[in-house]
Design an enzyme around this catalytic site. Structure first.
Site, short mmCIF file in Angstrom:
data_model
loop_
_atom_site.label_atom_id
_atom_site.label_comp_id
_atom_site.label_asym_id
_atom_site.label_seq_id
_atom_site.Cartn_x
_atom_site.Cartn_y
_atom_site.Cartn_z
N GLY A 161 32.86 41.25 41.60
CA GLY A 161 33.86 40.69 42.49
C GLY A 161 35.36 40.61 42.00
CB THR A 162 37.84 41.06 41.03
OG1 THR A 162 39.38 40.85 40.90
CG2 THR A 162 37.78 42.48 40.35
CB THR A 163 40.47 44.14 45.18
OG1 THR A 163 39.28 43.69 45.80
CG2 THR A 163 40.78 45.36 45.38
#
Length: 224
Positions: free
Chosen positions: A6-8
């Protein structure tokens, strides 16, 4: 090795510069564990990196790479080249492939002889030199769509910043594991510049005002 935690994070090359940008959300399953997570780090005067994945693994890599960059400068009197930095990290990750660091890395840097450089690395040490752009994390498929549609190798730094921000904003709107603000860095022959929150807010306000102006103009045309 496919690790989409989870992240960008995004990185792109434009007008003899590298732009790196990340969101600020750290998640623990479905829980938002941190709304001010640091995912963008300065490694050297001309190198910065983004992290996605296991926080502990990523932070260990940041500490190790920062120390190696300092040792290189002490021994040679020069800043470590971006390619050497990325290759060193690739070797470190590959040597730990049995018990891998669960993280995806983007390294951006400026080589005073070769110009802007951008690399992506996977947990097993696989390294790619990116000539245009790259993205990591669970929001990367959405970010890639925006980058593909808007990228131009000859775009200015200002245009590149706006594209990176738009890619992140789109990912944060659709990916539940990305959000809570933006971190941004630009790397040029002058070195690494990490933007303050106030500077990013000013850019976002300018983008909103420009978008509103375009919408108003379209509305006037339709009414005619």
């Amino acid at each position: 090795m496919d690790v989409m935690k989870g992240t960008t994070t995004v990185g792109l090359i434009c007008d003899d510069a590298v732009i790196l940008a990340t969101d600020k959300r750290a998640s623990l399953g479905n829980l938002v564990a941190d709304k001010e997570a640091k995912k963008l780090y300065k490694i050297d005067d001309y190198i910065a990196m983004t992290i996605a994945g296991s926080v502990g693994d990523a932070q260990a890599i940041v500490r190790l790479l920062t120390a190696e960059a300092k040792l290189y400068k002490m021994r040679t009197g020069r800043n470590i080249p971006p390619l050497a930095c990325a290759t060193l990290l690739s070797n470190i990750l590959h040597s730990s492939r049995v018990f891998p660091f669960l993280t995806q890395i983007i390294i951006g840097g400026y080589d005073l002889l070769e110009g802007a450089k951008l690399f992506s690395l996977d947990p097993l040490g696989g390294m790619n030199e990116e000539k245009t752009f790259t993205a990591t994390g669970s929001g990367s498929p959405i970010a890639y769509g925006v980058l593909e549609a808007g990228y131009d190798r000859e775009m200015s730094v200002e245009e590149g910043i706006k594209l990176a921000i738009n890619a992140l904003k789109s990912a944060m709107e659709r990916d539940t594991f990305s959000g809570n603000g933006i971190s941004l860095a630009v790397i040029t022959k002058e070195g690494v510049k990490i933007f303050e929150d106030e500077e990013i807010e000013k850019i976002l306000d300018g983008m909103k005002a420009k978008s509103k102006k375009k919408t108003t103009k379209r509305g006037r045309r339709k009414s005619k």
